[in-house]
Design a protein around this motif. Structure first.
Motif, PDB file in Angstrom:
ATOM      1  N   ASP A 252      -2.190  -1.622  -0.676  1.00 12.73           N
ATOM      2  CA  ASP A 252      -0.894  -2.140  -1.097  1.00 12.73           C
ATOM      3  C   ASP A 252      -0.454  -3.157  -0.051  1.00 12.73           C
ATOM      4  O   ASP A 252      -1.278  -3.622   0.747  1.00 12.73           O
ATOM      5  CB  ASP A 252       0.145  -1.022  -1.294  1.00 12.73           C
ATOM      6  CG  ASP A 252       0.301  -0.110  -0.089  1.00 12.73           C
ATOM      7  OD1 ASP A 252       0.087  -0.588   1.053  1.00 12.73           O
ATOM      8  OD2 ASP A 252       0.642   1.079  -0.257  1.00 12.73           O
ATOM      9  N   THR A 254       1.102  -2.825   2.636  1.00 13.87           N
ATOM     10  CA  THR A 254       0.915  -2.342   4.003  1.00 13.87           C
ATOM     11  C   THR A 254      -0.554  -2.294   4.377  1.00 13.87           C
ATOM     12  O   THR A 254      -0.934  -2.608   5.508  1.00 13.87           O
ATOM     13  CB  THR A 254       1.520  -0.934   4.169  1.00 13.87           C
ATOM     14  OG1 THR A 254       2.910  -1.012   3.927  1.00 13.87           O
ATOM     15  CG2 THR A 254       1.300  -0.393   5.566  1.00 13.87           C
ATOM     16  N   SER A 277      -1.642   4.049  -3.288  1.00 13.05           N
ATOM     17  CA  SER A 277      -0.635   3.275  -2.569  1.00 13.05           C
ATOM     18  C   SER A 277       0.272   4.182  -1.755  1.00 13.05           C
ATOM     19  O   SER A 277       1.141   4.860  -2.317  1.00 13.05           O
ATOM     20  CB  SER A 277       0.214   2.459  -3.545  1.00 13.05           C
ATOM     21  OG  SER A 277       1.325   1.891  -2.874  1.00 13.05           O
ATOM     22  N   LEU A 279       2.699   3.131   0.023  1.00 10.96           N
ATOM     23  CA  LEU A 279       4.055   2.606  -0.137  1.00 10.96           C
ATOM     24  C   LEU A 279       4.733   3.159  -1.378  1.00 10.96           C
ATOM     25  O   LEU A 279       5.954   3.298  -1.420  1.00 10.96           O
ATOM     26  CB  LEU A 279       4.027   1.071  -0.215  1.00 10.96           C
ATOM     27  CG  LEU A 279       4.081   0.302   1.101  1.00 10.96           C
ATOM     28  CD1 LEU A 279       4.168  -1.189   0.832  1.00 10.96           C
ATOM     29  CD2 LEU A 279       5.255   0.750   1.965  1.00 10.96           C
ATOM     30  N   ASP A 281       4.294   6.104  -2.300  1.00  5.67           N
ATOM     31  CA  ASP A 281       4.314   7.540  -2.004  1.00  5.67           C
ATOM     32  C   ASP A 281       3.224   8.295  -2.748  1.00  5.67           C
ATOM     33  O   ASP A 281       3.430   9.418  -3.208  1.00  5.67           O
ATOM     34  CB  ASP A 281       5.691   8.147  -2.317  1.00  5.67           C
ATOM     35  CG  ASP A 281       5.940   9.438  -1.528  1.00  5.67           C
ATOM     36  OD1 ASP A 281       5.201   9.680  -0.544  1.00  5.67           O
ATOM     37  OD2 ASP A 281       6.862  10.191  -1.893  1.00  5.67           O
ATOM     38  N   PRO A 298       1.896  -2.293   8.845  1.00  9.86           N
ATOM     39  CA  PRO A 298       2.704  -1.074   8.913  1.00  9.86           C
ATOM     40  C   PRO A 298       4.031  -1.309   9.618  1.00  9.86           C
ATOM     41  O   PRO A 298       5.022  -0.640   9.336  1.00  9.86           O
ATOM     42  CB  PRO A 298       1.821  -0.101   9.698  1.00  9.86           C
ATOM     43  CG  PRO A 298       0.921  -0.970  10.514  1.00  9.86           C
ATOM     44  CD  PRO A 298       0.651  -2.161   9.628  1.00  9.86           C
ATOM     45  N   HIS A 301       6.821  -2.008   7.213  1.00 11.27           N
ATOM     46  CA  HIS A 301       7.142  -0.962   6.243  1.00 11.27           C
ATOM     47  C   HIS A 301       7.190   0.418   6.880  1.00 11.27           C
ATOM     48  O   HIS A 301       7.066   1.428   6.188  1.00 11.27           O
ATOM     49  CB  HIS A 301       6.087  -0.959   5.121  1.00 11.27           C
ATOM     50  CG  HIS A 301       5.882  -2.297   4.478  1.00 11.27           C
ATOM     51  ND1 HIS A 301       6.724  -2.800   3.517  1.00 11.27           N
ATOM     52  CD2 HIS A 301       4.923  -3.240   4.670  1.00 11.27           C
ATOM     53  CE1 HIS A 301       6.301  -4.002   3.129  1.00 11.27           C
ATOM     54  NE2 HIS A 301       5.208  -4.295   3.816  1.00 11.27           N
ATOM     55  N   LYS A 304       9.646   3.114   5.474  1.00  9.37           N
ATOM     56  CA  LYS A 304       9.271   3.669   4.170  1.00  9.37           C
ATOM     57  C   LYS A 304       8.089   4.622   4.296  1.00  9.37           C
ATOM     58  O   LYS A 304       8.056   5.679   3.655  1.00  9.37           O
ATOM     59  CB  LYS A 304       8.939   2.534   3.204  1.00  9.37           C
ATOM     60  CG  LYS A 304       8.825   2.982   1.760  1.00  9.37           C
ATOM     61  CD  LYS A 304       8.877   1.814   0.797  1.00  9.37           C
ATOM     62  CE  LYS A 304       8.929   2.316  -0.643  1.00  9.37           C
ATOM     63  NZ  LYS A 304       8.988   1.192  -1.609  1.00  9.37           N
ATOM     64  N   ILE A 305       7.122   4.245   5.116  1.00  9.45           N
ATOM     65  CA  ILE A 305       5.977   5.138   5.326  1.00  9.45           C
ATOM     66  C   ILE A 305       6.446   6.462   5.910  1.00  9.45           C
ATOM     67  O   ILE A 305       6.010   7.538   5.488  1.00  9.45           O
ATOM     68  CB  ILE A 305       4.946   4.461   6.250  1.00  9.45           C
ATOM     69  CG1 ILE A 305       4.312   3.272   5.541  1.00  9.45           C
ATOM     70  CG2 ILE A 305       3.865   5.458   6.684  1.00  9.45           C
ATOM     71  CD1 ILE A 305       3.481   2.398   6.452  1.00  9.45           C
ATOM     72  N   ASN A 308       7.988   8.647   3.185  1.00  8.05           N
ATOM     73  CA  ASN A 308       7.193   9.015   2.006  1.00  8.05           C
ATOM     74  C   ASN A 308       6.466  10.344   2.244  1.00  8.05           C
ATOM     75  O   ASN A 308       5.325  10.391   2.688  1.00  8.05           O
ATOM     76  CB  ASN A 308       6.211   7.895   1.667  1.00  8.05           C
ATOM     77  CG  ASN A 308       6.888   6.735   0.969  1.00  8.05           C
ATOM     78  OD1 ASN A 308       8.064   6.823   0.604  1.00  8.05           O
ATOM     79  ND2 ASN A 308       6.170   5.652   0.759  1.00  8.05           N
TER      80      ASN A 308
END
Length: 436
Positions: A252, A254, A277, A279, A281, A298, A301, A304-305, A308
């Motif tokens: 994705d 990331t 993915s 990202l 989740d 990374p 993002h 978000k990581i 998730n």
């Protein structure tokens, strides 16, 4: 029979990628099949090539690959009408110490393939001196032949006339001159161009570049300058062992930095690849026998990581029984924590003790030769792996068992050894090839 040409320049940032994409699309619009390659360890440009041509592009690298591997990869252009190899950096720029078949310089590929060079020259801030630079590149190395020049970012008709006259006096063909044109500027970020798949308007941008170049460059003359090419059958292929039979591959915005030739080699060896993915989740495919996290962004993002939960718990459960490997950005996500450029610390998956920070950026760039001190997916202890490292993170902690003894292209030992803990492994370099 295909016609081969290498697009190069005196330095980075002169416009090689834009010209390559424009020529590829312009000739494709004329009904020609165009195949592109990228010389050197750039994992971003091949996606732009594919967007311009509709055909997958791969890297060829004289430092990391032997001649047989390069011949095997270039052989995919046999059914094309035109084959374009985009160079990296300046035409003769490579490392000081020779690798498998060269120093990584574009000129190595030029000499191997016997294709002429189309040189992109940016004469900003100069005039006749541009001809001296072009003549110097033409005469620097036997076996490298110059087809001609395209001038980029020309300031005015008078400026163009001065440079053209000097090039003509030096016996160098000028195929065209491009005035400054902001509409075809490709957006950039700290690791290079913003990736093709992140740009919704990339098709329109390439079309505009093709229109603009066709207006200012003699496409027929450029095509006539290319060398007729009859590729020789490769003595061998990639000789790559996939990391598993069924590979769960993170893919994705990331996790996107992986060399296309590696994925093709895995599939050619019979492996199946299951995409997921982080990202979005998503957890890795439970039916896979290995998980691979490529590099990427990374640091863009990390929040978000960290949030998730399904991805993080699924990856940890996977690693309880099966191997997980991360390259560069993927390695950072396998670690304990990542501090972003704003100084915010984000918890990562914790499969390794690695902690990295972008708060105080330091560039790490260059070829890597790693001798494995512990096994990793697809490779046993003692294997010699060739790759490339490019990131801006700083190691805060790297407490686990070192994965390898890693040297740079000069032979100096470096601190980025990679790590192993349980089923998890990671490296800062992106794998290109294994020494045979």
């Amino acid at each position: 029979m295909p016609a081969g040409l290498v697009i190069s320049a005196p330095a980075s940032g002169v416009g090689k990628t834009t010209l390559t994409l424009a020529l590829a699309r312009a000739w494709r619009n004329r009904g020609l099949n165009v195949q592109c390659f990228k010389s050197g360890p750039d994992y971003i440009d091949p996606a732009f090539h594919a967007a311009a041509t509709g055909r997958a592009s791969v890297n060829v690298d004289s430092w990391a690959m032997d001649r047989g591997t390069i011949a095997h990869l270039v052989g995919r252009g046999t059914d094309a009408d035109v084959v374009l190899a985009e160079g990296s950096m300046g035409l003769f720029d490579g490392v000081a110490a020779r690798g498998v078949s060269g120093t990584g310089a574009t000129a190595d590929i030029v000499e191997m393939l016997g294709w002429p060079v189309l040189l992109v020259i940016d004469p900003s801030g100069q005039a006749q001196t541009a001809a001296a630079i072009a003549a110097g590149l033409r005469d620097y190395r036997a076996g490298v032949r110059l087809a001609g020049v395209v001038l980029n970012r020309v300031a005015s008709p008078r400026h163009e006339d001065l440079v053209r006259r000097a090039l003509n006096d030096a016996g160098i063909a000028v195929f065209g001159a491009l005035p400054r044109h902001a509409e075809i500027s490709l957006p950039k970020r700290h690791l290079g161009l913003v990736q093709a798949e992140e740009q919704a308007e990339i098709g329109k941008l390439i079309d505009e570049a093709a229109r603009f170049v066709a207006e200012h460059v003699d496409l027929d003359a450029v095509l006539r300058s290319a060398a007729s090419w009859s590729p020789q059958p490769a003595a061998n292929g990639m000789n790559v062992t996939p990391p598993g039979q069924r590979i769960a591959l993170a893919r994705d915005a990331t996790f996107s930095f992986i060399y296309p030739h590696m994925l093709e080699a895995w599939r050619a060896a019979g492996a199946e690849i299951s995409i997921f993915s982080p990202l979005a989740d998503e957890a890795p495919d439970a039916s896979a026998d290995v998980c691979w996290l490529p590099g990427g962004y990374p640091e863009l993002h990390a929040g978000k990581i960290a949030a998730n939960a399904r991805f993080r718990s699924g990856l940890r459960a996977f690693a309880d029984t099966r191997p997980v490997h991360g390259e560069c950005g993927g390695y950072m996500v396998l670690g304990t924590a990542l501090t972003d450029a704003d100084g915010i610390r984000h918890e990562m998956t914790g499969l390794l003790g690695l902690e990295t920070s972008f708060a105080k950026r330091r560039m790490h760039l260059g070829y890597r030769l790693a001798a494995l001190a512990a096994p990793m997916p697809g490779h046993q202890v003692g294997a010699r792996l060739r790759g490339h490292e490019f990131h801006y993170s700083t190691i805060v902690a790297q407490p686990d068992t070192p994965l390898a003894v890693v040297h740079d292209a000069t032979g100096a030992v470096i601190a980025e050894t990679g790590s192993r803990r349980g089923q998890a492994t990671g490296t800062f370099f992106h794998l290109i090839a294994e020494d045979r």
